[in-house]
Design an enzyme around this catalytic site. Structure first.
Site, mmCIF file in Angstrom:
data_model
loop_
_atom_site.group_PDB
_atom_site.id
_atom_site.type_symbol
_atom_site.label_atom_id
_atom_site.label_comp_id
_atom_site.label_asym_id
_atom_site.label_seq_id
_atom_site.Cartn_x
_atom_site.Cartn_y
_atom_site.Cartn_z
ATOM 1 N N TYR A 93 15.705 11.785 -12.070
ATOM 2 C CA TYR A 93 15.892 10.200 -11.944
ATOM 3 C C TYR A 93 16.669 9.906 -10.379
ATOM 4 C CZ TYR A 93 14.731 6.714 -15.073
ATOM 5 O OH TYR A 93 13.887 5.677 -15.733
ATOM 6 N N GLU A 95 16.987 6.464 -8.699
ATOM 7 C CA GLU A 95 17.054 5.138 -8.573
ATOM 8 C C GLU A 95 17.798 4.948 -6.964
ATOM 9 O OE1 GLU A 95 18.447 2.793 -11.653
ATOM 10 O OE2 GLU A 95 16.700 2.723 -12.742
ATOM 11 N N ASP A 117 -4.136 -5.278 3.534
ATOM 12 C CA ASP A 117 -4.099 -4.077 2.296
ATOM 13 C C ASP A 117 -5.527 -3.185 2.454
ATOM 14 O OD1 ASP A 117 -4.561 -2.944 -0.100
ATOM 15 O OD2 ASP A 117 -4.670 -4.274 -1.176
ATOM 16 N N THR A 153 -3.020 2.015 -1.146
ATOM 17 C CA THR A 153 -2.718 2.932 -2.171
ATOM 18 C C THR A 153 -2.986 4.150 -1.456
ATOM 19 O OG1 THR A 153 -5.268 2.732 -2.607
ATOM 20 C CG2 THR A 153 -3.845 1.443 -3.908
ATOM 21 N N LYS A 177 -7.087 6.704 -2.948
ATOM 22 C CA LYS A 177 -8.379 6.439 -2.506
ATOM 23 C C LYS A 177 -8.940 7.414 -1.591
ATOM 24 C CE LYS A 177 -8.595 1.975 -4.762
ATOM 25 N NZ LYS A 177 -7.159 1.281 -4.795
ATOM 26 N N ARG A 210 -2.022 9.088 -7.209
ATOM 27 C CA ARG A 210 -2.145 7.677 -7.683
ATOM 28 C C ARG A 210 -0.751 7.236 -7.243
ATOM 29 N NH1 ARG A 210 -6.785 7.192 -9.984
ATOM 30 N NH2 ARG A 210 -6.678 5.014 -9.830
HETATM 31 C C1 LIG Z 1 -7.707 -3.452 -1.936
HETATM 32 C C2 LIG Z 1 -6.940 -2.788 -3.092
HETATM 33 N N1 LIG Z 1 -5.573 -3.460 -3.171
HETATM 34 C C3 LIG Z 1 -4.881 -3.055 -4.327
HETATM 35 C C4 LIG Z 1 -5.326 -2.219 -5.514
HETATM 36 C C5 LIG Z 1 -4.588 -1.871 -6.630
HETATM 37 O O1 LIG Z 1 -4.546 -0.589 -6.732
HETATM 38 P P1 LIG Z 1 -3.764 -0.118 -8.095
HETATM 39 O O2 LIG Z 1 -5.107 -0.026 -8.834
HETATM 40 O O3 LIG Z 1 -3.454 1.301 -7.684
HETATM 41 O O4 LIG Z 1 -2.940 -1.017 -8.850
HETATM 42 C C6 LIG Z 1 -6.921 -1.731 -5.305
HETATM 43 C C7 LIG Z 1 -7.422 -1.295 -6.298
HETATM 44 O O5 LIG Z 1 -8.460 -1.080 -6.516
HETATM 45 C C8 LIG Z 1 -7.524 -2.145 -4.149
HETATM 46 O O6 LIG Z 1 -8.903 -1.786 -4.039
#
Ligand SMILES: Cc1ncc(COP(=O)(O)O)c(C=O)c1O
Length: 440
Positions: A45, A47, A197, A223, A226, A232
Site C-alpha cells: 500500500y 497512498e 487524449d 492509456t 494500447k 492496463r
Molecule cells: C481515447 C480513449 N480514451 C480513454 C479510454 C479509456 O481507457 P480505459 O478503458 O482504460 O478506461 C479509451 C479506451 O478505449 C480510449 O480509447
C-alpha cells in the site's frame, strides 16, 4: 487438479496465439512488462506520492514510481507526469475534476467540449448523461461530415458559440491524423483548456508516425496498454504550455488523482509502465510504431481494392473503420463471422449511423497487435483477402429490420456460423500464419 482460472488462462493464451488480434486498442505486452505486473509489488500500500506516503515501507516503491515519472517526462519531453491513474477513464475524470466545476455544492456546471462517441470520441469526453462526463458537466459535442471527415470550420464555429471551458480531444475510431495546431488555435481563441487524449495513438506519436499534441495542448492523457504496449493503466502529462498558463497544474492534477479520485496506487502496474516506457524509448519501438502505421495503410488500401468502403476513405493512423451501409450489412454479422474465421475485430458505429450502437453498421480494425508479432506488408495483403472472402461468404445474412427479432436472429446466426466449413477452413489458414509469428 489445476485451478480452473489457470486452465482458462491457458485457453486465453492459445486464443491470443492462434488468432489475429485486429482490435486497434489491443496489443501484446512484453514478458518483462507482464513480470512486473505479476510481481510482489502488488502486495504494498502506498497512498501518496514518492517521499510523501501515508504508509511505512515505501522506500523501494518510491524509487520505482520516481523512475516511471522520470522516464515519462523524458520520453514525452514534458515537465510533469503522473503515472498513478488506474486506467484511461479515471485519468480523464481526474483531469476534468481538476480543471472544471461539476454541478455539486450548488455550483453551476462548467461546459466542456468533445467529439461524439459515434464519430470516434470517448465516453469520458462528455458523452451524454449515461457517463459522468456528460452528467456532471454541460457537454457540447461535435461530429463528422457525411464522408467521415472532421470539419474544423464547424468545430471552430461551435466552440466560439458555446465557449466551453475545456476541450477534450482524442479518439477511439477516427482514422485520420488530428490537426493539433488547429485545435489549439480554436481552444486558445476562447481561452479553453486543451486536453489531448492520445490513448490510441501514443505509440505512433513516439515513433513520429502521427502528429504530437505536446507543443499545443495544456495536458495530455494516455492509456498505457494500447499502442504503448504496457500494462492496463494511464498517465497524465502536463506540457510546458500547460505550466505556463497555470504553474499549479501539477499540484492540481496530483491532488485530483489522490486523494481526489483514487486511493493506493497499483504499484505493480506503475512498475509495468516504467518497463514499457524504457522499451518505448528504444529505436526498435520507433520502428515498430512506423510499421504499425505502414501496415494499417496497406490493409486499408487492400480492403478498398476489394470493394469495401472505409470511413474517411482510409487511414493515417493504426486503425480503420469499414462502413457496410452500402451492402446493408450489420457490423455484428460481419464481426461474428470474422471471429469464427480467427480474425478478431469489433463492431463499430459509422459517422451518422442510422443503426443503434449495439447493432452498428461498421467494424473497426487496426494493426498494433499483429505488428508486434512481426507481420508486415505481405501478411496485411493476406489478411485483407481473408476479410473480403469472409464478407462475401456471409453477405446474404441481413439483420432483421424488426428490432425485436434481432437478438433471435443473431443467436441462430452464431450457431450456424460456428459450424460453417468455409469459415473454419479460413480459421485453420489463419492459425498456420499465426504460428509463423510468435507472440511475446
Ligand atoms: C481515447 C480513449 N480514451 C480513454 C479510454 C479509456 O481507457 P480505459 O478503458 O482504460 O478506461 C479509451 C479506451 O478505449 C480510449 O480509447
Amino acid at each position: 487438479m489445476i485451478e480452473k482460472v489457470f486452465e482458462l488462462i491457458k485457453e486465453e493464451e492459445k486464443r491470443q496465439r492462434d488468432t489475429l488480434m485486429l482490435i486497434p486498442s489491443e496489443n501484446y505486452a512484453s514478458k518483462e512488462v507482464r513480470e512486473a505486473v505479476g510481481s510482489v509489488l502488488m502486495n504494498k500500500y502506498s497512498e501518496g506520492y514518492p517521499g510523501k506516503r501515508y504508509y511505512q515501507g515505501n522506500k523501494i516503491i518510491d524509487e520505482i514510481e520516481a523512475l516511471g515519472v522520470e522516464r515519462a517526462k523524458k520520453l514525452f519531453n514534458v515537465p510533469y507526469a503522473n503515472v498513478q491513474p488506474y486506467s484511461g477513464s479515471p485519468a480523464n475524470s481526474e483531469v476534468l475534476f481538476a480543471l472544471v466545476t461539476c454541478g455539486g455544492n450548488k455550483m453551476p456546471k462548467d461546459k466542456i467540449m468533445g467529439m461524439q462517441l459515434s464519430a470516434g470520441g470517448h465516453l469520458t469526453h462528455g458523452h451524454s448523461d449515461i457517463t459522468f462526463s456528460g452528467k456532471y458537466f454541460k457537454s457540447v459535442q461535435f461530429g463528422l461530415d457525411e464522408k467521415g471527415f472532421l470539419d474544423y470550420r464547424l468545430i471552430e464555429y461551435l466552440a466560439k458559440k458555446e465557449k466551453p471551458k475545456l476541450m477534450f480531444i482524442g479518439t477511439t475510431a477516427y482514422p485520420l491524423a488530428f490537426n493539433w495546431k488547429k485545435f489549439a488555435e480554436i481552444a486558445d481563441s476562447i481561452g479553453a483548456w486543451l486536453i489531448a487524449d492520445i490513448s490510441h495513438v501514443v505509440g505512433l506519436i513516439i515513433a513520429g508516425a502521427y502528429p504530437s499534441p505536446i507543443p499545443y495542448a495544456h495536458i495530455v492523457t494516455t492509456t498505457t496498454h494500447k499502442t504503448l504496449r504496457g500494462p492496463r493503466g494511464a498517465m497524465i502529462l502536463v506540457t510546458e504550455k500547460g505550466i505556463k498558463r497555470d504553474h499549479e497544474l501539477p499540484v492540481k492534477i496530483d491532488r485530483s488523482v489522490f486523494p481526489g479520485m483514487q486511493g493506493g496506487p497499483h504499484n505493480n502496474t506503475t512498475a509495468g509502465i516504467a518497463v514499457a516506457l524504457e522499451e518505448a524509448s528504444k529505436t526498435s519501438f520507433k520502428n515498430y510504431g512506423k510499421q504499425v502505421a505502414k501496415n494499417a495503410k496497406i490493409l486499408a488500401d487492400e480492403l478498398k481494392r476489394g470493394g469495401l468502403k472505409l470511413v474517411a476513405e482510409g487511414t493515417e493512423s493504426h486503425l480503420m473503420v469499414v462502413d457496410f451501409r452500402q451492402q446493408e450489412l450489420s457490423g455484428n454479422v460481419v464481426a461474428e463471422a470474422l471471429e469464427v474465421a480467427g480474425i478478431v475485430v469489433n463492431k463499430n458505429s459509422v459517422p451518422n449511423d442510422h443503426m443503434p450502437p449495439f447493432y452498428p453498421s461498421g467494424i473497426r480494425l487496426g494493426t498494433p497487435a499483429v505488428t508486434t508479432r512481426g507481420m508486415k506488408e505481405k501478411e496485411m495483403k493476406q489478411i485483407a483477402r481473408w476479410i473480403i472472402k469472409v464478407i462475401e461468404h456471409i453477405e446474404v445474412y441481413k439483420l432483421p429490420r424488426n428490432e425485436k427479432a434481432r437478438s433471435t436472429f443473431m443467436k441462430a446466426y452464431k450457431q450456424k456460423t460456428a459450424q460453417d466449413k468455409f469459415l473454419l477452413k479460413v480459421a485453420q489458414e489463419v492459425k498456420d500464419l499465426c504460428h509463423k509469428f510468435p507472440v511475446p
